[in-house]
Write a protein that holds these residues in place. Structure first.
Motif, short mmCIF file in Angstrom:
data_model
loop_
_atom_site.label_atom_id
_atom_site.label_comp_id
_atom_site.label_asym_id
_atom_site.label_seq_id
_atom_site.Cartn_x
_atom_site.Cartn_y
_atom_site.Cartn_z
N HIS A 11 25.41 38.26 178.17
CA HIS A 11 26.18 37.53 177.17
C HIS A 11 27.67 37.40 177.68
O HIS A 11 28.10 38.35 178.00
N LEU A 12 28.05 36.20 177.62
CA LEU A 12 29.23 35.57 177.98
C LEU A 12 30.36 35.56 176.94
O LEU A 12 30.27 35.38 176.00
N VAL A 13 31.50 35.88 177.38
CA VAL A 13 32.76 36.01 176.48
C VAL A 13 33.73 34.98 177.32
O VAL A 13 34.31 35.41 178.57
N CYS A 14 34.08 33.66 177.10
CA CYS A 14 34.56 32.73 177.94
C CYS A 14 35.68 32.06 177.06
O CYS A 14 35.75 31.83 175.93
N GLY A 15 36.99 32.20 177.72
CA GLY A 15 38.15 31.42 177.44
C GLY A 15 38.70 30.67 178.59
O GLY A 15 38.64 31.00 179.61
N ILE A 63 33.13 38.74 180.90
CA ILE A 63 34.31 38.02 180.25
C ILE A 63 34.77 36.96 181.58
O ILE A 63 35.01 37.58 182.75
N CYS A 64 34.86 35.62 181.09
CA CYS A 64 35.04 34.61 182.39
C CYS A 64 35.66 33.49 181.83
O CYS A 64 35.98 33.35 180.65
N PRO A 108 47.84 32.84 191.27
CA PRO A 108 48.77 33.30 189.99
C PRO A 108 48.70 34.61 190.04
O PRO A 108 47.94 35.27 190.68
N HIS A 109 49.46 35.60 189.41
CA HIS A 109 49.52 36.88 189.32
C HIS A 109 48.58 37.17 188.12
O HIS A 109 48.30 36.23 186.98
N LEU A 110 47.96 38.18 187.89
CA LEU A 110 47.04 38.80 186.87
C LEU A 110 47.83 39.40 185.54
O LEU A 110 48.01 38.99 184.56
N ALA A 111 48.59 40.68 186.04
CA ALA A 111 49.09 41.40 184.98
C ALA A 111 50.57 41.19 184.95
O ALA A 111 51.42 40.89 183.96
N ARG A 112 51.32 41.32 186.37
CA ARG A 112 52.82 41.23 186.52
C ARG A 112 53.01 40.29 187.60
O ARG A 112 52.30 40.28 188.62
N ALA A 156 41.86 36.52 182.56
CA ALA A 156 41.33 37.73 183.26
C ALA A 156 42.63 38.55 183.17
O ALA A 156 42.69 39.79 183.24
N GLY A 157 43.74 37.89 183.69
CA GLY A 157 45.07 38.62 183.55
C GLY A 157 45.29 39.33 182.27
O GLY A 157 45.81 40.36 182.19
N ARG A 158 45.09 38.51 181.34
CA ARG A 158 45.46 39.24 179.80
C ARG A 158 44.42 40.35 179.53
O ARG A 158 45.07 41.50 179.31
N ILE A 159 43.10 40.36 180.05
CA ILE A 159 42.29 41.41 179.80
C ILE A 159 42.89 42.55 180.62
O ILE A 159 42.83 43.77 179.98
#
Length: 423
Positions: free
Chosen positions: A331-335, A408-409, A76-80, A415-418
């Motif tokens: 430290h993980l930030v996970c979604g 962040i993972c 997929p795309h990340l930002a656009r 990742a695209g949102r970030i």
């Protein structure tokens, strides 16, 4: 909102399902468009569970270093959305994308078609109108019934490592999934095969044999290994002594092998092979974030990383990368999405993570609620809490551990949102 964004929003509603694997709708719309897929530059078609994008990025860097112009289709795309389509090396311009999407919308005439199918048709239309030397085409899902699998005679096919993923679409066993990926193999067309489990390799070999497609297989026709800070690639034509890939992680050495075997098949020289290792760019694969609001919130002492891996093989690869980095509290930030094998992804990370802060992926209907992600993390032995947003998560981690390595993972969508929000 750009003109193409408005059209893309309309195209989302043409089919009740996001994924509906079939080639009938693709053949119908391509015929209505005058079969642009038959008029695009020679295609290198890439399937596999993990490593497709990284392998493609290395091949592109090698081909372009040799002066070739290359069309690229990835997802997929990340930002656009525009990131999915490169015309002769450059991201597709807004007017060209809007024009191709509008033509496809008209040709489709309101009939059911998935978003991926109609946008793939638009990419083929754009590729057919701009000269280039090659087209690098990444499979969306599976292979056999993927919308990209309408190219009658590619120049080359590639199958990167196959593992269990997307079982609801591709089958429950490794052999079934390998059968779907092997669906991109075409009669008498060479196929490069990355490292595979025995069960998957047997299926790929049987398919190729039935189509008299010559295989170039890791461990048989070619080898790759780390060597004194670099890598050695060897095949029947000889040996290349090269720098390590600039994409981080030992799993990238496997991907480099498939890319180098492909470049060798396309007649590339050692200078191109070197450029493939040093010049590849692939965002959200263990990418260090040093600018933007999140990096500022992390402060001068912490490290901030981003990775889009999301399945068990992605978790293994990420754990191996973390094991190779200098020691620092991680430290993980996970979604994550609710369609994934969550514990399979998190289990390999448990030995490396001091904590996990779970977040939901804003604007993503299939997001796993933060509470559930945290629950899965605790199941595999990671201390977990939840946060409202990536910013809140990063801020809290740094308050308690200023020298943290923050990763962040969990999802390419996250990742695209970030990348979008962090500029």
């Amino acid at each position: 909102m750009s003109h193409s964004d408005t059209i893309l929003d309309r195209l989302m509603s043409l089919h009740p399902k996001v994924i509906d694997l079939s080639l009938d709708r693709m053949h119908r719309i391509l015929a209505a468009l005058g079969n642009p897929e038959r008029r695009i530059p020679p295609v290198i078609h890439i399937a596999g569970t993990n490593g497709k994008g990284s392998t493609l990025a290395m091949i592109r860097a090698g081909l372009e270093a040799g002066g070739a112009s290359v069309h690229v289709y990835t997802s997929p795309h990340l930002a656009r959305f525009h990131e999915r389509v490169r015309l002769a090396g450059k991201l597709i311009a807004e007017p060209d994308l809007a024009a191709a999407l509008e033509e496809c919308e008209t040709a489709n005439g309101g009939q059911p078609i998935t978003f991926f199918e109609i946008t793939t048709a638009a990419a083929f239309l754009a590729f057919s109108r701009v000269p280039a030397d090659y087209t690098l085409l990444e499979v969306g899902l599976g292979g056999r019934l993927d919308a990209t699998n309408v190219i009658p005679d590619p120049r080359l096919t590639i199958i990167t490592p196959v593992s269990i993923d997307h079982t609801q679409y591709l089958g429950e066993t490794l052999a079934e999934i390998a059968g779907e990926k092997a669906g991109i193999i075409k009669p008498r067309t060479p196929c490069i095969v990355g490292p595979q489990q025995e069960e998957a390799l047997r299926v790929i070999e049987a398919r190729a044999s039935g189509l008299t497609a010559p295989l170039s297989i890791y461990g048989q026709q070619w080898q790759i290994a780390a060597d004194r800070g670099g890598i050695i690639f060897q095949d029947d034509h000889g040996l290349w002594d090269l720098p390590r890939p600039n994409l981080i992680g030992d799993h990238q050495i496997q991907n480099a092998g498939s890319a180098l075997a492909a470049l060798r098949e396309l007649g590339a020289d050692e200078a191109q092979a070197r450029a493939a290792m040093t010049g590849a760019e692939w965002p959200a694969r263990m990418q260090r974030l040093t600018h933007g609001p999140l990096a500022r919130a992390a402060g001068p002492q912490a490290e901030l990383w981003l990775d889009g891996g999301h399945n068990p093989a992605g978790g293994d690869a990420l754990a191996a990368v973390l094991a190779g980095l200098p020691s620092r509290p991680t430290h993980l930030v996970c979604g994550m999405l609710n369609t994934k094998d969550i514990t399979g992804y998190l289990r390999p990370l448990a030995t490396h993570a001091e904590s996990l802060t779970a977040i939901g992926i804003e604007g993503e209907p299939n997001t796993l609620p933060a509470e559930e992600t945290a629950g899965f993390a605790r199941e595999v032995g990671i201390t977990a809490q939840i946060a409202e947003s990536p910013m809140q998560a990063v801020t809290r981690i740094v308050e308690s551990c200023p020298q943290a390595r923050i990763l962040i993972c969990g999802s390419l969508y996250l990742a695209g949102r970030i990348l979008r929000e962090n500029g």
